[in-house]
Design a protein around this motif. Structure first.
Motif, PDB file in Angstrom:
ATOM      1  N   GLU A 103     -32.759  28.773  15.876  1.00  0.00           N
ATOM      2  CA  GLU A 103     -31.931  27.826  16.622  1.00  0.00           C
ATOM      3  C   GLU A 103     -30.489  27.899  16.155  1.00  0.00           C
ATOM      4  O   GLU A 103     -30.211  27.976  14.959  1.00  0.00           O
ATOM      5  CB  GLU A 103     -32.471  26.408  16.465  1.00  0.00           C
ATOM      6  CG  GLU A 103     -33.818  26.240  17.135  1.00  0.00           C
ATOM      7  CD  GLU A 103     -34.322  24.813  17.116  1.00  0.00           C
ATOM      8  OE1 GLU A 103     -33.657  23.928  16.536  1.00  0.00           O
ATOM      9  OE2 GLU A 103     -35.391  24.588  17.692  1.00  0.00           O
ATOM     10  N   VAL A 104     -29.585  27.853  17.121  1.00  0.00           N
ATOM     11  CA  VAL A 104     -28.159  27.955  16.891  1.00  0.00           C
ATOM     12  C   VAL A 104     -27.485  26.814  17.643  1.00  0.00           C
ATOM     13  O   VAL A 104     -27.892  26.477  18.758  1.00  0.00           O
ATOM     14  CB  VAL A 104     -27.631  29.305  17.427  1.00  0.00           C
ATOM     15  CG1 VAL A 104     -26.144  29.429  17.257  1.00  0.00           C
ATOM     16  CG2 VAL A 104     -28.350  30.466  16.768  1.00  0.00           C
ATOM     17  N   ALA A 105     -26.444  26.217  17.053  1.00  0.00           N
ATOM     18  CA  ALA A 105     -25.681  25.178  17.748  1.00  0.00           C
ATOM     19  C   ALA A 105     -24.190  25.424  17.557  1.00  0.00           C
ATOM     20  O   ALA A 105     -23.749  25.794  16.465  1.00  0.00           O
ATOM     21  CB  ALA A 105     -26.053  23.792  17.235  1.00  0.00           C
ATOM     22  N   TYR A 106     -23.445  25.199  18.623  1.00  0.00           N
ATOM     23  CA  TYR A 106     -21.997  25.348  18.625  1.00  0.00           C
ATOM     24  C   TYR A 106     -21.347  24.067  19.114  1.00  0.00           C
ATOM     25  O   TYR A 106     -21.881  23.402  20.010  1.00  0.00           O
ATOM     26  CB  TYR A 106     -21.560  26.457  19.593  1.00  0.00           C
ATOM     27  CG  TYR A 106     -21.848  27.845  19.125  1.00  0.00           C
ATOM     28  CD1 TYR A 106     -20.905  28.553  18.388  1.00  0.00           C
ATOM     29  CD2 TYR A 106     -23.054  28.465  19.417  1.00  0.00           C
ATOM     30  CE1 TYR A 106     -21.172  29.843  17.970  1.00  0.00           C
ATOM     31  CE2 TYR A 106     -23.323  29.750  18.995  1.00  0.00           C
ATOM     32  CZ  TYR A 106     -22.372  30.436  18.274  1.00  0.00           C
ATOM     33  OH  TYR A 106     -22.629  31.705  17.843  1.00  0.00           O
ATOM     34  N   GLU A 107     -20.188  23.758  18.555  1.00  0.00           N
ATOM     35  CA  GLU A 107     -19.331  22.757  19.175  1.00  0.00           C
ATOM     36  C   GLU A 107     -18.804  23.377  20.463  1.00  0.00           C
ATOM     37  O   GLU A 107     -18.635  24.595  20.555  1.00  0.00           O
ATOM     38  CB  GLU A 107     -18.141  22.401  18.268  1.00  0.00           C
ATOM     39  CG  GLU A 107     -18.474  21.476  17.137  1.00  0.00           C
ATOM     40  CD  GLU A 107     -18.705  20.031  17.584  1.00  0.00           C
ATOM     41  OE1 GLU A 107     -18.199  19.612  18.641  1.00  0.00           O
ATOM     42  OE2 GLU A 107     -19.401  19.314  16.838  1.00  0.00           O
ATOM     43  N   ALA A 108     -18.557  22.547  21.471  1.00  0.00           N
ATOM     44  CA  ALA A 108     -17.997  23.027  22.730  1.00  0.00           C
ATOM     45  C   ALA A 108     -17.079  21.952  23.288  1.00  0.00           C
ATOM     46  O   ALA A 108     -17.292  20.766  23.059  1.00  0.00           O
ATOM     47  CB  ALA A 108     -19.105  23.364  23.718  1.00  0.00           C
ATOM     48  N   ARG A 109     -16.083  22.400  24.015  1.00  0.00           N
ATOM     49  CA  ARG A 109     -15.076  21.494  24.568  1.00  0.00           C
ATOM     50  C   ARG A 109     -15.086  21.611  26.082  1.00  0.00           C
ATOM     51  O   ARG A 109     -15.090  22.712  26.632  1.00  0.00           O
ATOM     52  CB  ARG A 109     -13.713  21.883  24.009  1.00  0.00           C
ATOM     53  CG  ARG A 109     -12.563  21.013  24.438  1.00  0.00           C
ATOM     54  CD  ARG A 109     -11.269  21.448  23.743  1.00  0.00           C
ATOM     55  NE  ARG A 109     -10.882  22.808  24.045  1.00  0.00           N
ATOM     56  CZ  ARG A 109     -10.129  23.159  25.088  1.00  0.00           C
ATOM     57  NH1 ARG A 109      -9.696  22.251  25.933  1.00  0.00           N
ATOM     58  NH2 ARG A 109      -9.818  24.422  25.284  1.00  0.00           N
ATOM     59  N   LEU A 110     -15.111  20.455  26.753  1.00  0.00           N
ATOM     60  CA  LEU A 110     -15.038  20.412  28.208  1.00  0.00           C
ATOM     61  C   LEU A 110     -13.685  20.964  28.662  1.00  0.00           C
ATOM     62  O   LEU A 110     -12.645  20.536  28.154  1.00  0.00           O
ATOM     63  CB  LEU A 110     -15.201  18.971  28.700  1.00  0.00           C
ATOM     64  CG  LEU A 110     -15.064  18.761  30.208  1.00  0.00           C
ATOM     65  CD1 LEU A 110     -16.220  19.408  30.949  1.00  0.00           C
ATOM     66  CD2 LEU A 110     -14.980  17.276  30.512  1.00  0.00           C
ATOM     67  N   VAL A 111     -13.707  21.906  29.608  1.00  0.00           N
ATOM     68  CA  VAL A 111     -12.450  22.449  30.131  1.00  0.00           C
ATOM     69  C   VAL A 111     -12.332  22.313  31.643  1.00  0.00           C
ATOM     70  O   VAL A 111     -11.285  22.607  32.203  1.00  0.00           O
ATOM     71  CB  VAL A 111     -12.229  23.926  29.705  1.00  0.00           C
ATOM     72  CG1 VAL A 111     -12.033  24.030  28.205  1.00  0.00           C
ATOM     73  CG2 VAL A 111     -13.353  24.830  30.175  1.00  0.00           C
ATOM     74  N   GLY A 112     -13.413  21.859  32.317  1.00  0.00           N
ATOM     75  CA  GLY A 112     -13.309  21.688  33.764  1.00  0.00           C
ATOM     76  C   GLY A 112     -14.664  21.554  34.417  1.00  0.00           C
ATOM     77  O   GLY A 112     -15.686  21.361  33.764  1.00  0.00           O
ATOM     78  N   GLY A 113     -14.643  21.681  35.740  1.00  0.00           N
ATOM     79  CA  GLY A 113     -15.872  21.575  36.513  1.00  0.00           C
ATOM     80  C   GLY A 113     -16.130  20.155  36.966  1.00  0.00           C
ATOM     81  O   GLY A 113     -15.438  19.217  36.586  1.00  0.00           O
ATOM     82  N   THR A 114     -17.124  20.017  37.806  1.00  0.00           N
ATOM     83  CA  THR A 114     -17.537  18.725  38.338  1.00  0.00           C
ATOM     84  C   THR A 114     -18.996  18.511  37.977  1.00  0.00           C
ATOM     85  O   THR A 114     -19.818  19.402  38.183  1.00  0.00           O
ATOM     86  CB  THR A 114     -17.373  18.698  39.877  1.00  0.00           C
ATOM     87  OG1 THR A 114     -16.008  18.991  40.193  1.00  0.00           O
ATOM     88  CG2 THR A 114     -17.751  17.353  40.442  1.00  0.00           C
ATOM     89  N   LEU A 115     -19.303  17.333  37.463  1.00  0.00           N
ATOM     90  CA  LEU A 115     -20.668  17.032  37.053  1.00  0.00           C
ATOM     91  C   LEU A 115     -21.594  17.078  38.261  1.00  0.00           C
ATOM     92  O   LEU A 115     -21.428  16.338  39.225  1.00  0.00           O
ATOM     93  CB  LEU A 115     -20.741  15.672  36.366  1.00  0.00           C
ATOM     94  CG  LEU A 115     -22.088  15.309  35.748  1.00  0.00           C
ATOM     95  CD1 LEU A 115     -22.486  16.315  34.672  1.00  0.00           C
ATOM     96  CD2 LEU A 115     -22.043  13.914  35.155  1.00  0.00           C
ATOM     97  N   ASP A 116     -22.564  17.991  38.221  1.00  0.00           N
ATOM     98  CA  ASP A 116     -23.542  18.185  39.281  1.00  0.00           C
ATOM     99  C   ASP A 116     -24.805  18.703  38.608  1.00  0.00           C
ATOM    100  O   ASP A 116     -24.980  19.899  38.422  1.00  0.00           O
ATOM    101  CB  ASP A 116     -23.022  19.194  40.307  1.00  0.00           C
ATOM    102  CG  ASP A 116     -23.992  19.412  41.457  1.00  0.00           C
ATOM    103  OD1 ASP A 116     -24.823  18.528  41.732  1.00  0.00           O
ATOM    104  OD2 ASP A 116     -23.905  20.493  42.077  1.00  0.00           O
TER     105      ASP A 116
END
Length: 150
Positions: A103-116
Motif C-alpha cells: 500500500e502506498v499513499a500520497y498527498e494530493a492537491r485539488l487543481v480543478g474539475g467538477t465533482l461528479d
C-alpha cells in the motif's frame, strides 16, 4: 556451486535475468491512496459502496495498473471516482507485509474539475475539516488525514 550459478547468471543477461527474477519472486497488487486536500485544507472523503458497512468512509483509493507510475494512479483514481483533477505531492506512506499487496499513499492537491461521483463505486463525496470527520472513516486513513503537513 555458487560460482557456477554466478557465472550462469552473468551469461544470461538482460531480459532473461528479469524473467527469471519475475518467476522466482512474489507478485503483489499495489493499492494506492490519495490524501486529497483543497485550498482551505479540507480533505476529500468518499463513502465507498464496496467497503464494509459502518466503515465505508475513506480516502480515494484504487490499484495501480501494469506499468503505471504510482503518482499517476492517484490522479487516475480520483478522476474516475469523483471527476476531480489533482496533482500528487509527497509520498506519505509505504506499507508492506500483507500477503498479496503493498500500500502506498500520497498527498494530493485539488487543481480543478467538477465533482461528479461514479455511482457504481461511490455513494457520496464530502469535503471535511480534518478534525470534523464522519463516523466510519477507515482507521488507516485517519492517521493519513491528521498527519502534520510539511
Amino acid at each position: 556451486m555458487k560460482r557456477l550459478i554466478a557465472r550462469i547468471w552473468h551469461l544470461m543477461r538482460g531480459s532473461v535475468q528479469w524473467r527469471v527474477l519475475w518467476l522466482a519472486h512474489a507478485k503483489f497488487m499495489v493499492g494506492v491512496t490519495g490524501v486529497v486536500r483543497d485550498e482551505r485544507g479540507r480533505v476529500l472523503l468518499l463513502r465507498h459502496r464496496m467497503w464494509a458497512a459502518g466503515r465505508q468512509w475513506g480516502l480515494p483509493t484504487g490499484y495501480a495498473v501494469k506499468g503505471e507510475e504510482l503518482p499517476r494512479t492517484v490522479v487516475r483514481e480520483v478522476k474516475e471516482e469523483t471527476g476531480l483533477d489533482v496533482e500528487t505531492g509527497e509520498l506519505v506512506r509505504l506499507t508492506s507485509g500483507y500477503r498479496l499487496r503493498v500500500e502506498v499513499a500520497y498527498e494530493a492537491r485539488l487543481v480543478g474539475g467538477t465533482l461528479d461521483i461514479d455511482p457504481f463505486e461511490i455513494l457520496e463525496a464530502r469535503w471535511c475539516e480534518p478534525d470534523d470527520l464522519p463516523e466510519g472513516v477507515q482507521e488507516s486513513h485517519l492517521s493519513l488525514i491528521r498527519r502534520p503537513q510539511s
